[in-house]
Motif scaffolding. Structure first.
Motif, PDB file in Angstrom:
ATOM      1  N   ILE A  43      47.598  61.117  65.756  1.00 18.55           N
ATOM      2  CA  ILE A  43      48.711  60.237  66.140  1.00 18.55           C
ATOM      3  C   ILE A  43      48.192  59.046  66.939  1.00 18.55           C
ATOM      4  CG2 ILE A  43      50.791  60.045  67.567  1.00 18.55           C
ATOM      5  CD1 ILE A  43      51.337  63.031  66.862  1.00 18.55           C
ATOM      6  N   LYS A  44      47.276  59.312  67.863  1.00 15.52           N
ATOM      7  CA  LYS A  44      46.752  58.248  68.722  1.00 15.52           C
ATOM      8  C   LYS A  44      45.813  57.307  67.989  1.00 15.52           C
ATOM      9  CE  LYS A  44      47.273  60.939  72.906  1.00 15.52           C
ATOM     10  NZ  LYS A  44      46.689  61.973  73.722  1.00 15.52           N
ATOM     11  N   GLU A  45      45.047  57.819  67.036  1.00 15.53           N
ATOM     12  CA  GLU A  45      43.993  57.031  66.400  1.00 15.53           C
ATOM     13  C   GLU A  45      44.394  56.378  65.081  1.00 15.53           C
ATOM     14  OE1 GLU A  45      40.744  59.794  66.125  1.00 15.53           O
ATOM     15  OE2 GLU A  45      40.499  59.886  68.310  1.00 15.53           O
ATOM     16  N   SER A  46      45.395  56.900  64.410  1.00 12.89           N
ATOM     17  CA  SER A  46      45.785  56.365  63.109  1.00 12.89           C
ATOM     18  C   SER A  46      47.129  55.645  63.208  1.00 12.89           C
ATOM     19  CB  SER A  46      45.873  57.492  62.075  1.00 12.89           C
ATOM     20  OG  SER A  46      46.473  57.008  60.886  1.00 12.89           O
ATOM     21  N   ALA A  47      47.099  54.332  63.018  1.00 15.50           N
ATOM     22  CA  ALA A  47      48.334  53.542  63.075  1.00 15.50           C
ATOM     23  C   ALA A  47      49.316  53.991  61.986  1.00 15.50           C
ATOM     24  CB  ALA A  47      48.019  52.066  62.939  1.00 15.50           C
ATOM     25  N   ASP A  48      48.799  54.333  60.806  1.00 18.35           N
ATOM     26  CA  ASP A  48      49.667  54.771  59.713  1.00 18.35           C
ATOM     27  C   ASP A  48      50.359  56.091  60.042  1.00 18.35           C
ATOM     28  OD1 ASP A  48      49.064  52.562  58.162  1.00 18.35           O
ATOM     29  OD2 ASP A  48      47.427  53.565  57.085  1.00 18.35           O
ATOM     30  N   PHE A  49      49.596  57.038  60.563  1.00 14.28           N
ATOM     31  CA  PHE A  49      50.198  58.331  60.917  1.00 14.28           C
ATOM     32  C   PHE A  49      51.185  58.163  62.070  1.00 14.28           C
ATOM     33  CE2 PHE A  49      50.164  62.692  62.768  1.00 14.28           C
ATOM     34  CZ  PHE A  49      50.705  63.342  61.668  1.00 14.28           C
ATOM     35  N   ARG A  50      50.831  57.347  63.046  1.00 15.57           N
ATOM     36  CA  ARG A  50      51.722  57.089  64.188  1.00 15.57           C
ATOM     37  C   ARG A  50      53.035  56.479  63.681  1.00 15.57           C
ATOM     38  NH1 ARG A  50      48.237  55.131  67.205  1.00 15.57           N
ATOM     39  NH2 ARG A  50      48.381  52.963  66.568  1.00 15.57           N
ATOM     40  N   ARG A  51      52.946  55.556  62.727  1.00 11.52           N
ATOM     41  CA  ARG A  51      54.142  54.932  62.152  1.00 11.52           C
ATOM     42  C   ARG A  51      55.003  55.992  61.448  1.00 11.52           C
ATOM     43  NH1 ARG A  51      51.872  50.644  61.087  1.00 11.52           N
ATOM     44  NH2 ARG A  51      50.790  51.252  59.193  1.00 11.52           N
ATOM     45  N   LEU A  52      54.351  56.894  60.705  1.00 17.84           N
ATOM     46  CA  LEU A  52      55.085  57.969  60.033  1.00 17.84           C
ATOM     47  C   LEU A  52      55.830  58.836  61.047  1.00 17.84           C
ATOM     48  CD1 LEU A  52      55.602  59.719  57.392  1.00 17.84           C
ATOM     49  CD2 LEU A  52      53.681  61.105  58.208  1.00 17.84           C
ATOM     50  N   VAL A  53      55.156  59.153  62.149  1.00 15.74           N
ATOM     51  CA  VAL A  53      55.735  60.024  63.173  1.00 15.74           C
ATOM     52  C   VAL A  53      56.866  59.324  63.929  1.00 15.74           C
ATOM     53  CG1 VAL A  53      55.224  61.138  65.387  1.00 15.74           C
ATOM     54  CG2 VAL A  53      53.687  61.462  63.452  1.00 15.74           C
ATOM     55  N   GLU A  54      56.657  58.060  64.290  1.00 17.06           N
ATOM     56  CA  GLU A  54      57.585  57.376  65.190  1.00 17.06           C
ATOM     57  C   GLU A  54      58.717  56.627  64.495  1.00 17.06           C
ATOM     58  OE1 GLU A  54      55.026  54.832  67.467  1.00 17.06           O
ATOM     59  OE2 GLU A  54      54.291  56.496  68.697  1.00 17.06           O
ATOM     60  N   SER A  55      58.522  56.183  63.270  1.00 19.18           N
ATOM     61  CA  SER A  55      59.482  55.290  62.630  1.00 19.18           C
ATOM     62  C   SER A  55      60.672  56.027  62.027  1.00 19.18           C
ATOM     63  CB  SER A  55      58.798  54.479  61.527  1.00 19.18           C
ATOM     64  OG  SER A  55      59.746  53.681  60.860  1.00 19.18           O
ATOM     65  N   PRO A  56      61.883  55.576  62.355  1.00 21.51           N
ATOM     66  CA  PRO A  56      63.068  56.175  61.729  1.00 21.51           C
ATOM     67  C   PRO A  56      63.290  55.649  60.297  1.00 21.51           C
ATOM     68  CG  PRO A  56      63.722  54.474  63.286  1.00 21.51           C
ATOM     69  CD  PRO A  56      62.227  54.606  63.387  1.00 21.51           C
ATOM     70  N   ALA A  57      62.449  54.723  59.855  1.00 19.20           N
ATOM     71  CA  ALA A  57      62.597  54.143  58.514  1.00 19.20           C
ATOM     72  C   ALA A  57      62.251  55.140  57.410  1.00 19.20           C
ATOM     73  CB  ALA A  57      61.717  52.904  58.376  1.00 19.20           C
ATOM     74  N   PHE A  58      61.430  56.144  57.727  1.00 15.91           N
ATOM     75  CA  PHE A  58      61.056  57.141  56.723  1.00 15.91           C
ATOM     76  C   PHE A  58      62.125  58.225  56.645  1.00 15.91           C
ATOM     77  CE2 PHE A  58      56.953  55.412  58.115  1.00 15.91           C
ATOM     78  CZ  PHE A  58      56.425  55.035  56.891  1.00 15.91           C
ATOM     79  N   SER A  59      62.457  58.601  55.424  1.00 19.94           N
ATOM     80  CA  SER A  59      63.434  59.679  55.247  1.00 19.94           C
ATOM     81  C   SER A  59      62.781  61.024  55.566  1.00 19.94           C
ATOM     82  CB  SER A  59      63.947  59.689  53.804  1.00 19.94           C
ATOM     83  OG  SER A  59      62.932  60.159  52.928  1.00 19.94           O
TER      84      SER A  59
END
Length: 186
Positions: A43-59
């Motif tokens: 989560i801390k090192e990967s911007a893509d994974f962090r976005r997946l975790v944090e973003s409400p845009a993903f279903s």
């Protein structure tokens, strides 16, 4: 331990408590904890994974498919993998960092340890780490697990957090105090 009034931390506490109890029942604390640490690093090192975790845009389906793919690739303990899938399916990935933090606290408490965050201006050498660990263990009355962070902005000294207490002996804080004192005089 005092319960937080935040609904998010309440969710993190409940999920972490459930995972902890299951890991304890299955005698897999020693496996689940480092696997969660790996996901925390991801989560801390990967911007893509962090976005997946944090973003409400993903279903929920998108998050679940992504987590299933990561679990299939990394092959964690079934308990860890199923936990991550349940979290994704329930749209609670945004709380995953809090769940991991709380799980660590529960595991450390179970081992009779206390977690301590130590921030230093420079990386500690083995002698400093050992001396600090011994002093903190004596202070806390328990064995300590230190999480170290380097922040050159503190200039020197240490910032130590044990539970809700913070001990700040950083040079930056001392200079700021001196600056305030000089303003009051002048």
């Amino acid at each position: 331990m005092a319960q937080s009034s935040s609904p998010v931390s309440g969710v993190a506490d409940r999920y972490a408590q459930s995972l902890f109890e299951l890991a304890l029942d299955e005698n897999s604390l020693g496996t689940v904890e480092p696997e969660l640490d790996s996901f925390d690093r991801l989560i801390k090192e990967s911007a893509d994974f962090r976005r997946l975790v944090e973003s409400p845009a993903f279903s929920s389906d998108e998050q679940l498919r992504a987590i299933e793919a990561i679990v299939a690739e990394t092959k964690p303990d079934p308990l860890t993998g199923n936990f991550l899938k349940v979290v994704a399916a329930n749209r609670r990935l945004f709380v995953l960092p809090g769940m991991i933090r709380r799980f660590r606290e529960l595991a450390a408490e179970h081992r009779g340890e206390v977690e301590v965050d130590v921030t230093s201006a420079h990386p500690l050498d083995d002698g400093q780490r050992s001396a600090l660990s011994e002093a903190l263990s004596s202070y806390a009355g328990k064995s300590v697990t230190m999480r170290e962070k380097v922040d050159p902005a503190i200039l020197g000294g240490l910032i130590v957090k044990i539970g809700s207490r913070q001990i700040d002996t950083s040079l930056r804080s001392k200079l700021n105090s001196l600056k305030l004192a000089l303003k009051e005089v002048g």
